[in-house]
Design a protein around this motif. Sequence first.
Motif, PDB file in Angstrom:
ATOM      1  N   PHE A  70      -2.512   9.995   2.349  1.00 61.75           N
ATOM      2  CA  PHE A  70      -2.505   8.380   2.248  1.00 61.75           C
ATOM      3  C   PHE A  70      -1.290   7.837   2.577  1.00 61.75           C
ATOM      4  O   PHE A  70      -1.544   6.717   3.196  1.00 61.75           O
ATOM      5  CB  PHE A  70      -2.969   8.194   0.871  1.00 61.75           C
ATOM      6  CG  PHE A  70      -4.281   8.828   0.221  1.00 61.75           C
ATOM      7  CD1 PHE A  70      -5.435   8.287   0.642  1.00 61.75           C
ATOM      8  CD2 PHE A  70      -4.077   9.807  -0.848  1.00 61.75           C
ATOM      9  CE1 PHE A  70      -6.673   8.900   0.242  1.00 61.75           C
ATOM     10  CE2 PHE A  70      -5.336  10.534  -1.103  1.00 61.75           C
ATOM     11  CZ  PHE A  70      -6.674  10.057  -0.676  1.00 61.75           C
ATOM     12  N   LEU A  71      -0.086   8.374   2.550  1.00 61.34           N
ATOM     13  CA  LEU A  71       0.989   7.550   3.119  1.00 61.34           C
ATOM     14  C   LEU A  71       1.366   7.537   4.610  1.00 61.34           C
ATOM     15  O   LEU A  71       1.357   8.642   5.027  1.00 61.34           O
ATOM     16  CB  LEU A  71       2.526   8.237   2.296  1.00 61.34           C
ATOM     17  CG  LEU A  71       2.669   7.725   1.087  1.00 61.34           C
ATOM     18  CD1 LEU A  71       3.761   8.376   0.391  1.00 61.34           C
ATOM     19  CD2 LEU A  71       3.215   6.250   1.304  1.00 61.34           C
ATOM     20  N   PHE A 117       8.855   7.916   3.562  1.00 61.35           N
ATOM     21  CA  PHE A 117       8.450   8.120   2.153  1.00 61.35           C
ATOM     22  C   PHE A 117       8.395   9.570   1.727  1.00 61.35           C
ATOM     23  O   PHE A 117       7.871  10.121   0.957  1.00 61.35           O
ATOM     24  CB  PHE A 117       7.237   7.538   1.933  1.00 61.35           C
ATOM     25  CG  PHE A 117       7.465   5.728   1.715  1.00 61.35           C
ATOM     26  CD1 PHE A 117       7.566   5.345   0.785  1.00 61.35           C
ATOM     27  CD2 PHE A 117       7.083   5.203   3.040  1.00 61.35           C
ATOM     28  CE1 PHE A 117       7.707   3.893   0.645  1.00 61.35           C
ATOM     29  CE2 PHE A 117       7.339   4.095   3.000  1.00 61.35           C
ATOM     30  CZ  PHE A 117       7.588   3.124   1.663  1.00 61.35           C
ATOM     31  N   ILE A 118       9.250  10.506   2.472  1.00 63.09           N
ATOM     32  CA  ILE A 118       9.506  11.939   2.164  1.00 63.09           C
ATOM     33  C   ILE A 118       9.974  12.317   0.849  1.00 63.09           C
ATOM     34  O   ILE A 118       9.655  12.960   0.234  1.00 63.09           O
ATOM     35  CB  ILE A 118      10.021  12.715   3.261  1.00 63.09           C
ATOM     36  CG1 ILE A 118       9.688  14.054   3.254  1.00 63.09           C
ATOM     37  CG2 ILE A 118      11.498  12.473   3.396  1.00 63.09           C
ATOM     38  CD1 ILE A 118      10.176  14.747   4.403  1.00 63.09           C
ATOM     39  N   THR A 177      12.486  -0.683   4.127  1.00 64.42           N
ATOM     40  CA  THR A 177      13.284  -0.743   5.092  1.00 64.42           C
ATOM     41  C   THR A 177      13.207   0.219   6.351  1.00 64.42           C
ATOM     42  O   THR A 177      13.674  -0.055   7.809  1.00 64.42           O
ATOM     43  CB  THR A 177      14.736  -0.467   4.798  1.00 64.42           C
ATOM     44  OG1 THR A 177      14.748   1.067   4.213  1.00 64.42           O
ATOM     45  CG2 THR A 177      15.110  -1.402   3.494  1.00 64.42           C
ATOM     46  N   GLY A 178      12.555   1.114   6.229  1.00 63.57           N
ATOM     47  CA  GLY A 178      12.167   2.062   7.429  1.00 63.57           C
ATOM     48  C   GLY A 178      13.451   3.114   7.784  1.00 63.57           C
ATOM     49  O   GLY A 178      13.442   3.892   8.647  1.00 63.57           O
ATOM     50  N   GLN A 179      14.056   3.006   6.632  1.00 60.38           N
ATOM     51  CA  GLN A 179      15.388   4.264   6.668  1.00 60.38           C
ATOM     52  C   GLN A 179      14.925   5.786   6.279  1.00 60.38           C
ATOM     53  O   GLN A 179      14.441   5.798   5.417  1.00 60.38           O
ATOM     54  CB  GLN A 179      16.717   3.760   5.938  1.00 60.38           C
ATOM     55  CG  GLN A 179      17.203   2.564   6.242  1.00 60.38           C
ATOM     56  CD  GLN A 179      17.941   2.501   7.543  1.00 60.38           C
ATOM     57  OE1 GLN A 179      18.132   3.453   8.221  1.00 60.38           O
ATOM     58  NE2 GLN A 179      17.680   1.307   8.479  1.00 60.38           N
ATOM     59  N   THR A 180      15.192   6.590   7.276  1.00 59.61           N
ATOM     60  CA  THR A 180      14.992   7.973   6.980  1.00 59.61           C
ATOM     61  C   THR A 180      15.908   8.771   5.885  1.00 59.61           C
ATOM     62  O   THR A 180      16.953   8.022   5.835  1.00 59.61           O
ATOM     63  CB  THR A 180      14.818   8.835   8.230  1.00 59.61           C
ATOM     64  OG1 THR A 180      16.193   8.757   9.031  1.00 59.61           O
ATOM     65  CG2 THR A 180      13.704   8.153   9.260  1.00 59.61           C
ATOM     66  N   TYR A 187       0.874  -1.209   0.087  1.00 62.52           N
ATOM     67  CA  TYR A 187       0.099  -0.077  -0.087  1.00 62.52           C
ATOM     68  C   TYR A 187       0.831   1.249  -0.037  1.00 62.52           C
ATOM     69  O   TYR A 187       0.475   2.101  -0.743  1.00 62.52           O
ATOM     70  CB  TYR A 187      -0.915  -0.069   1.154  1.00 62.52           C
ATOM     71  CG  TYR A 187      -1.853   1.389   1.403  1.00 62.52           C
ATOM     72  CD1 TYR A 187      -2.938   1.383   0.700  1.00 62.52           C
ATOM     73  CD2 TYR A 187      -1.166   2.133   2.346  1.00 62.52           C
ATOM     74  CE1 TYR A 187      -3.549   2.768   0.883  1.00 62.52           C
ATOM     75  CE2 TYR A 187      -1.884   3.395   2.402  1.00 62.52           C
ATOM     76  CZ  TYR A 187      -3.056   3.654   1.690  1.00 62.52           C
ATOM     77  OH  TYR A 187      -3.589   4.857   2.045  1.00 62.52           O
ATOM     78  N   GLN A 188       1.908   1.139   0.940  1.00 66.02           N
ATOM     79  CA  GLN A 188       2.838   2.430   0.938  1.00 66.02           C
ATOM     80  C   GLN A 188       3.758   2.554  -0.277  1.00 66.02           C
ATOM     81  O   GLN A 188       3.814   3.474  -0.762  1.00 66.02           O
ATOM     82  CB  GLN A 188       3.605   2.245   2.108  1.00 66.02           C
ATOM     83  CG  GLN A 188       3.200   2.152   3.452  1.00 66.02           C
ATOM     84  CD  GLN A 188       4.173   1.988   4.507  1.00 66.02           C
ATOM     85  OE1 GLN A 188       4.631   3.223   4.936  1.00 66.02           O
ATOM     86  NE2 GLN A 188       4.441   0.785   4.983  1.00 66.02           N
TER      87      GLN A 188
END
Length: 429
Positions: free
Chosen positions: A270-271, A278-279, A347-350, A243-244
């Motif tokens: 929505f994100l 996801f910036i 991964t969740g990395q900024t 979805y993301q």
Amino acid sequence: MKQLINNLKGDRVIWSFVALLALFSFMPVFSASSNLAYLGRGTGNTLGYLVKHLAHICIGFLIIYWVHKVPYHYFRAISKVGLPVVWVLLAYTLIKGTVIAGANASRWIQVPFIGVTFQTSTLASIVLFIFVARYLSKTREVPITFKSSIWELWTPVFITLMFILPANFSTTALIFSMVLMLVFIGKYPIKYIAVILGSGIVFLAFFILLSKAFPDSKFFSRVGTWGNRIESFTTDKPEEDDYQIEKAKIAIASGKIYGLGPGKSIQKNFLPQSSSDFIFAIIVEEYGLIGGLGVLTLYLLLLFRFVIASHKATTLFGKLVVIGLGFPMIFQAMVNMAVAVELLPVTGQTLPLISSGGSSIWMTCFALGIIISVTKKEEEIVQELKEAAKREEALQKLIDRELEEETVVEESYSIEDKAKNPLQAVLNK
């Protein structure tokens, strides 16, 4: 302001790129925070998130300023003492860590009295990279043996990774790959690196097997998420992360060349992680391909500057510190962008210096402060050499002037002698 800028030492180009990335971050964060402002029956006012991000950035630049004043060789000893402290923090995080924004992994701890959450793995990575740089620079004087390096280098590395792995596989993989890169640049024998890489793969496989044997254990709760993310990335099986990714790809496709304009993103509503993980998708949607390439170019230029700073460093420890702290920062940015365009699993990395968040920004600034401290030291050495050259030139001019004066005095005496005794002068000839 001019006095403040004059007090900034070190590589001014690095200062400039960091400031550009930080200044650019305000618009995407302000825009992408709208979905967070509506969560929990909020009012939708994103001004509070902008002020919070401003506070994080300001504190981050204060950290850079304070750290860059510290001679970088002090961190050589601090890394050895700080590693056991980091292990305690990581162990405490696994046991008592806080779950944030719905994440089912304990990666943060609550700092007492001030109510700030802190991701301990970011501090652990910095301390570990400095520790590895310290070891590689220390062993230059004697040949490296695999037996000695197992105890002195790899045991602390694997202990640190062991504490991070259960809650955060992507960070563990990032740190391990960067350590391998650092030891390769530090001329650690390649055959030993191959053995360590194989050992890491075996250890990971053993960890996964243990998770299968004890599926209800909280310690192995994240292993299932890793498998689901890899499976959803390699197959068409629908998962929550899809979805993301789908929303991120829609955002990137909507941006086209010039983007929809600042603040006009639609997919930010929505994100779920639009202001952090996801910036980059929001940046491309609002600023187009030009904006996305512009951000990528800034990171690549910063990487190029790190290479120059490492080359200019006069000590091996300084060179390895710049590489060990600078390269992971850029690599993390590349991973974040690759996830947004589905080149890698989630991964969740900024995105360093751009994504919202407190501890991630502060630890990035802490690493940058150490890098700038290295460049400041080399700058001071160059300045001292210039001042020494100026003093030597001034001394040489003074000596030449005295010699000229002595020559003039001798010539005047010679003229007087000739005037007093012309016959003697003729006889001398």
